[in-house]
Design a protein around this motif. Sequence first.
Motif, PDB file in Angstrom:
ATOM      1  N   VAL A  57       0.738  -1.141   0.106  1.00 37.51           N
ATOM      2  CA  VAL A  57      -0.094  -0.073   0.019  1.00 37.51           C
ATOM      3  C   VAL A  57       0.905   1.319  -0.057  1.00 37.51           C
ATOM      4  N   LEU A  58       0.789   2.172  -1.007  1.00 41.97           N
ATOM      5  CA  LEU A  58       1.639   3.323  -1.120  1.00 41.97           C
ATOM      6  C   LEU A  58       1.751   4.401   0.274  1.00 41.97           C
ATOM      7  N   ASP A  59       0.503   4.465   0.881  1.00 42.83           N
ATOM      8  CA  ASP A  59       0.538   5.309   1.808  1.00 42.83           C
ATOM      9  C   ASP A  59       1.095   4.866   3.303  1.00 42.83           C
ATOM     10  N   GLN A  60       1.216   3.569   3.104  1.00 42.63           N
ATOM     11  CA  GLN A  60       1.972   2.762   4.209  1.00 42.63           C
ATOM     12  C   GLN A  60       3.415   2.739   4.371  1.00 42.63           C
ATOM     13  N   ILE A  61       3.965   3.113   3.327  1.00 41.54           N
ATOM     14  CA  ILE A  61       5.407   3.344   3.239  1.00 41.54           C
ATOM     15  C   ILE A  61       6.140   4.286   4.153  1.00 41.54           C
ATOM     16  N   LYS A  62       6.834   3.568   4.990  1.00 39.11           N
ATOM     17  CA  LYS A  62       7.506   4.654   6.041  1.00 39.11           C
ATOM     18  C   LYS A  62       8.821   5.179   5.933  1.00 39.11           C
ATOM     19  N   LYS A  63       9.509   4.690   4.836  1.00 40.38           N
ATOM     20  CA  LYS A  63      10.593   5.171   4.366  1.00 40.38           C
ATOM     21  C   LYS A  63      10.669   4.750   3.166  1.00 40.38           C
ATOM     22  N   PRO A  64      10.635   5.933   2.217  1.00 39.23           N
ATOM     23  CA  PRO A  64      10.612   7.465   2.607  1.00 39.23           C
ATOM     24  C   PRO A  64       9.435   7.584   3.344  1.00 39.23           C
ATOM     25  N   VAL A  70       1.012  11.392   4.378  1.00 43.42           N
ATOM     26  CA  VAL A  70      -0.178  11.319   4.079  1.00 43.42           C
ATOM     27  C   VAL A  70      -1.298  11.154   5.215  1.00 43.42           C
ATOM     28  N   HIS A  71      -0.801  10.408   6.446  1.00 40.06           N
ATOM     29  CA  HIS A  71      -1.663  10.276   7.501  1.00 40.06           C
ATOM     30  C   HIS A  71      -1.427  11.097   8.807  1.00 40.06           C
ATOM     31  N   LYS A 251      -7.706  -7.285  -0.194  1.00 36.45           N
ATOM     32  CA  LYS A 251      -8.181  -6.548   1.135  1.00 36.45           C
ATOM     33  C   LYS A 251      -7.411  -5.407   1.376  1.00 36.45           C
ATOM     34  N   VAL A 252      -6.089  -5.248   0.963  1.00 37.01           N
ATOM     35  CA  VAL A 252      -5.346  -3.872   1.233  1.00 37.01           C
ATOM     36  C   VAL A 252      -5.609  -2.757   0.371  1.00 37.01           C
ATOM     37  N   LYS A 253      -6.361  -3.070  -0.651  1.00 32.07           N
ATOM     38  CA  LYS A 253      -6.273  -1.980  -1.734  1.00 32.07           C
ATOM     39  C   LYS A 253      -7.501  -1.364  -1.784  1.00 32.07           C
ATOM     40  N   GLU A 254      -7.407   0.128  -1.869  1.00 36.52           N
ATOM     41  CA  GLU A 254      -8.616   0.893  -1.709  1.00 36.52           C
ATOM     42  C   GLU A 254      -9.249   1.128  -3.105  1.00 36.52           C
ATOM     43  N   ALA A 262      -0.180   8.108  -6.873  1.00 38.08           N
ATOM     44  CA  ALA A 262       1.152   8.472  -7.309  1.00 38.08           C
ATOM     45  C   ALA A 262       2.194   7.934  -7.013  1.00 38.08           C
ATOM     46  N   ARG A 263       2.905   7.127  -7.767  1.00 38.80           N
ATOM     47  CA  ARG A 263       3.825   6.158  -7.189  1.00 38.80           C
ATOM     48  C   ARG A 263       5.424   6.397  -7.607  1.00 38.80           C
TER      49      ARG A 263
END
Length: 386
Positions: A57-64, A70-71, A251-254, A262-263
Amino acid sequence: MKLDDSSLQKFGFIKRETLGSINIDPLQTGGRLTEAAKQALVEWGDGYSVCDFCGGVLDQIKKPPIYDFVHKALPEFLGCDEARVTNGARESKFAVMHSIGKPGDWIVLDGLAHYSSYVAAERAGLNIKTVPHSGSPDYYLDPEGYATAIEEVTKESGKPPALALVTYPDGSYGNLPDAGKIASVCHEYDVPLLLNGAYAVGRMPVSAKEFGADFIAGSGHKSMAASGPVGVLGVSEEYAPIVFRKSKHNKVKEVELLGCTARGATVMTLIASFPDVVKRVRNWDQEVENARWFSARLEGMGFIQRGQKPHSHDLMFFEAPRFYEISEKVKNGRYFLYKDLKARNIHGIKSGLTKYFKLSTFGLGKEKLEAVADSFEDILKKYEDI
């Protein structure tokens, strides 16, 4: 087309002719990259670059730190409960319309809504009721017009519209309607409100919660100094489970985001510019002062600014009767203004426009604005005998 070495020469690196000019195009003034974003563009420009660090999931990337952006940062900046990065403000609007409405439902749009709001509603299978504005010269949008539109929809369809939208500001005249009052009117009928802030988020202070809006859409490439296409979407706690619902098949995709948005360079330039964007929003009073100074200077030359007065946004619409008169007599006709401005290293008024045009003063500063105003004055003097 035969793809031989000769035909391929027109492709490859292409120099941008307008780079380095004073750009007064409203589409461009808020999207100029910061120095940090220029570095990020090169660093993260390879395809799906950030996906090297993604667990699904894109917005769950911690690093960067996409997750923190996002959150944590975006909800604070937008004044909302939950936020996401999208592929542009129009995608943000469509995600809301498609999730909140059902085919055949109605949506209420302001009379100055951007064409993409109409297209998004059409793509979602929604019918459109428009709130009229007052017309020239101020194009005022009466908040009570939303009540009238909602009542008309209810009477015609048997139920209230699924959603209302207000454009803040509109992309033609730069008017800032009373979004707070509009939200109150809509909520009296239990109709949620979407604030289209494509020319607001990243330029000026704006908060969905302060207005009472349920959703807010922003544009990274128009107003947040990012490489496009990229946008942002803010949603209230009440509607977040609907807009950001998960796929039954993965189940992890919105669903509304088609999994990820934006990837690569888009999200990373958005993040790179964010510190400067937050800081420049604090300088909004100066931007308004500059816009009003510029408007007064042009009106002193005989131009007519349409829309709200005193103006409270950098985007402005002008009527130029003298330029139109000149265009009917000079050799280059209606293209004379574009060519004369180009000769003075000024870009942004579309080729062929003389009688009416819009422009933006955002981020230019007094010195460049004086240069633009002086150029208008010089052009008028150049043709004063015509």
